[in-house]
Design a protein around this motif. Structure first.
Motif, mmCIF file in Angstrom:
data_model
loop_
_atom_site.group_PDB
_atom_site.id
_atom_site.type_symbol
_atom_site.label_atom_id
_atom_site.label_comp_id
_atom_site.label_asym_id
_atom_site.label_seq_id
_atom_site.Cartn_x
_atom_site.Cartn_y
_atom_site.Cartn_z
ATOM 1 N N THR A 102 -0.344 -2.947 -2.723
ATOM 2 C CA THR A 102 0.783 -3.775 -2.293
ATOM 3 C C THR A 102 1.904 -3.753 -3.330
ATOM 4 O O THR A 102 3.089 -3.602 -3.003
ATOM 5 N N GLY A 103 1.524 -3.897 -4.589
ATOM 6 C CA GLY A 103 2.516 -3.856 -5.656
ATOM 7 C C GLY A 103 3.262 -2.541 -5.697
ATOM 8 O O GLY A 103 4.488 -2.507 -5.888
ATOM 9 N N ALA A 104 2.524 -1.440 -5.486
ATOM 10 C CA ALA A 104 3.171 -0.125 -5.482
ATOM 11 C C ALA A 104 4.136 0.014 -4.319
ATOM 12 O O ALA A 104 5.179 0.672 -4.431
ATOM 13 N N VAL A 121 3.629 -6.977 12.116
ATOM 14 C CA VAL A 121 2.788 -6.292 11.131
ATOM 15 C C VAL A 121 2.045 -7.290 10.253
ATOM 16 O O VAL A 121 0.972 -6.981 9.714
ATOM 17 N N GLN A 122 2.588 -8.502 10.111
ATOM 18 C CA GLN A 122 1.839 -9.543 9.402
ATOM 19 C C GLN A 122 0.538 -9.855 10.135
ATOM 20 O O GLN A 122 -0.537 -9.943 9.535
ATOM 21 N N GLN A 123 0.644 -10.022 11.458
ATOM 22 C CA GLN A 123 -0.563 -10.270 12.257
ATOM 23 C C GLN A 123 -1.495 -9.065 12.240
ATOM 24 O O GLN A 123 -2.717 -9.211 12.169
ATOM 25 N N LEU A 124 -0.902 -7.878 12.308
ATOM 26 C CA LEU A 124 -1.715 -6.666 12.251
ATOM 27 C C LEU A 124 -2.443 -6.580 10.922
ATOM 28 O O LEU A 124 -3.626 -6.213 10.866
ATOM 29 N N GLY A 125 -1.751 -6.908 9.827
ATOM 30 C CA GLY A 125 -2.400 -6.885 8.521
ATOM 31 C C GLY A 125 -3.577 -7.834 8.460
ATOM 32 O O GLY A 125 -4.644 -7.488 7.927
ATOM 33 N N LEU A 141 7.289 -3.186 5.431
ATOM 34 C CA LEU A 141 6.252 -3.179 6.474
ATOM 35 C C LEU A 141 4.894 -2.836 5.877
ATOM 36 O O LEU A 141 3.880 -3.485 6.172
ATOM 37 N N LEU A 142 4.859 -1.812 5.027
ATOM 38 C CA LEU A 142 3.594 -1.417 4.402
ATOM 39 C C LEU A 142 3.079 -2.532 3.495
ATOM 40 O O LEU A 142 1.881 -2.864 3.522
ATOM 41 N N GLY A 143 3.976 -3.124 2.708
ATOM 42 C CA GLY A 143 3.560 -4.217 1.834
ATOM 43 C C GLY A 143 3.038 -5.404 2.610
ATOM 44 O O GLY A 143 2.069 -6.051 2.201
ATOM 45 N N SER A 144 3.661 -5.706 3.756
ATOM 46 C CA SER A 144 3.224 -6.828 4.574
ATOM 47 C C SER A 144 1.819 -6.595 5.128
ATOM 48 O O SER A 144 0.970 -7.484 5.105
ATOM 49 N N VAL A 145 1.574 -5.387 5.625
ATOM 50 C CA VAL A 145 0.245 -5.069 6.157
ATOM 51 C C VAL A 145 -0.810 -5.232 5.064
ATOM 52 O O VAL A 145 -1.862 -5.868 5.272
#
Length: 458
Positions: free
Chosen positions: A438-440, A403-407, A269-273
């Motif tokens: 994102t990588g992290a 979350v993609q849209q939120l990002g 989720l975090l990576g997607s955002v």
């Protein structure tokens, strides 16, 4: 119920659903190109350029999961019809909007209507197809979305250049009306065990998203930022507690609470955002900078995004067919590296080209960005859902979409604000920082003892 592959209208019905999917993506990409021209015509603060996009994606992101629940309750075809009709009416309102405020309001209605439409497509496909035909039907979504991503910026530039910005909203009308006329081809379907709609959870999520996004777009001092984001964190905690409370009472939660305990899924989720913040924000920055900086026309600005869109389509197809089955989740990191290289190339392009000239080297950099996006997205979603349990799948897929849209919304807000305050180079440097983050984040998606392949075959 008879086997779904006996449904004789399944292939024409699939075309109807794909038109609705494409209509949503076209609307988002067309608006990115047309927004500066709209602002020049309607006036208002420069932050309105960001709101033209965010007003759509915010309600879409917030209501996406609730839209899926409504399909379970009231019937997916019925909710699909209501959503498409609302989308068409909102598009007409956008086309005739005499002011920025009315346009932003109509865009919000569009986003809410899209949140009713999009969740129904997968459910309706699954009820009309099965076996090998189901795989073929599901596999048709990707190419259609890729085509819409390619056509959107070009259509936005051409329509705005040859007619006016009003025309970009009229595109939705024949598509939507065609889908409505063909809805009798769709098969009705609803959940055998109808869940209850979680209105409180939806309101809490809306509060979280709004409190984080609003100060980014409007601009605020440090105290206002701290207050708004503190409120967002508090509402997020309240949402988690509310979901657990509904689960204990055997009520239908908006999101399965067990997902919050899955470290890999939380990392996804975090990576997607973060990732889609980069993609959504940079596309806006490129188009706005070309039109407000060297005053390149809207047509040229739209065509500038074509290398990104085409490269994304080619690389995503290659990743899905060749690379991911062979190299698994490692392709994600190659995608991030390519996107970072493209972002740094764009920084170099802006640094070497005069502010009044067209940045020709930017085209190559954007093509590399598109390669990176395609390489990342395919293995990312496969890996994100790899450890999700069967009863969590629907909730997890809906949450990833949301979350993609939120990002994308946060990217428009954050990178757009950086651009308006410091310029395109600063915005691309900020995007580079987001890619490192994102990588992290995505490192934690893959379990330490996972097989070397986390691919579509696993």
């Amino acid at each position: 119920m008879p086997r779904s592959n006996t449904y004789r209208h399944r292939w024409p019905a699939l075309a109807v659903l794909l038109v609705a999917e494409a209509m949503n993506l076209l609307d988002a990409t067309i608006m990115t190109v047309a927004a500066p021209a709209i602002h020049a015509d309607l006036g208002g603060p420069v932050s309105d350029i960001q709101w033209y996009g965010a007003a759509y994606t915010l309600p879409f992101a917030v209501l996406l999961i609730a839209g899926g629940r409504l399909g379970d309750i009231a019937g997916r075809r019925r909710v699909f019809v209501i959503g498409v009709a609302g989308f068409v009416l909102a598009s007409l309102t956008c086309a005739f909007a005499p002011s920025a405020g009315l346009l932003i309001g109509a865009r919000a209605v569009q986003g809410a209507a899209a949140a009713l439409v999009i969740p129904q497509t997968i459910g309706l496909i699954r009820v009309m197809f099965d076996g090998d035909e189901l795989a073929r039907a599901m596999g048709s979504i990707g190419p259609v979305m890729g085509l819409a991503a390619v056509c959107g910026p070009v259509a936005g530039g051409v329509l705005t250049h040859t007619a006016s910005w009003h025309a970009v909203f009229f595109v939705n009308v024949p598509l939507g009306l065609g889908a409505l006329l063909a809805t009798p081809l769709l098969r009705e379907d609803r959940s055998a065990h109808r869940p209850r709609l979680d209105l409180v959870g939806t309101v809490l999520v809306s509060g979280v998203v709004g409190s984080i996004t609003y100060p980014l777009i409007q601009g605020a001092d440090s105290r206002s930022y701290a207050a708004a984001w503190g409120l967002g964190i508090a509402l997020c905690a309240a949402f988690v507690l509310h979901q657990r409370h509904r689960t204990r009472r055997a009520l239908s939660p908006l999101v399965e609470p067990s997902l919050f305990g899955n470290r890999g899924f939380f990392a996804a989720l975090l990576g997607s955002v973060l990732f889609f913040a980069v993609v959504g924000g940079l596309m806006l920055v490129v188009v706005v900078q070309l039109q407000l900086g060297p005053h390149i026309g809207v047509l040229a600005a739209g065509l500038t995004l074509l290398p990104w869109s085409c490269a994304m389509g080619i690389s995503s197809w290659t990743a899905g067919r060749r690379l991911v089955p062979r190299y698994g989740s490692g392709v994600m990191y190659a995608g991030l590296a390519a996107l970072l290289a493209g972002v740094l190339g764009a920084v170099a392009a802006y640094a070497t080209v005069p502010a009044t000239g067209y940045p020709w080297p930017l085209l190559a950099a954007l093509a590399v960005c598109g390669v990176g996006q395609g390489l990342f997205a395919v293995p990312f979603f496969t890996t994100a859902l790899h450890r999700v349990r069967p009863h969590e799948t629907g909730s997890a897929a809906g949450l990833l979409n949301a979350v993609q849209q939120l990002g994308s919304t946060l990217g428009v807000a954050l990178l757009g604000s950086v651009y308006f305050r410091g310029g395109a180079e600063d915005a691309f440097w900020a995007a580079a920082g987001l890619l490192v983050a994102t990588g992290a984040a995505v490192v934690f998606m893959v379990p330490r003892r996972a097989p070397a392949y986390l691919s579509v075959r696993s």
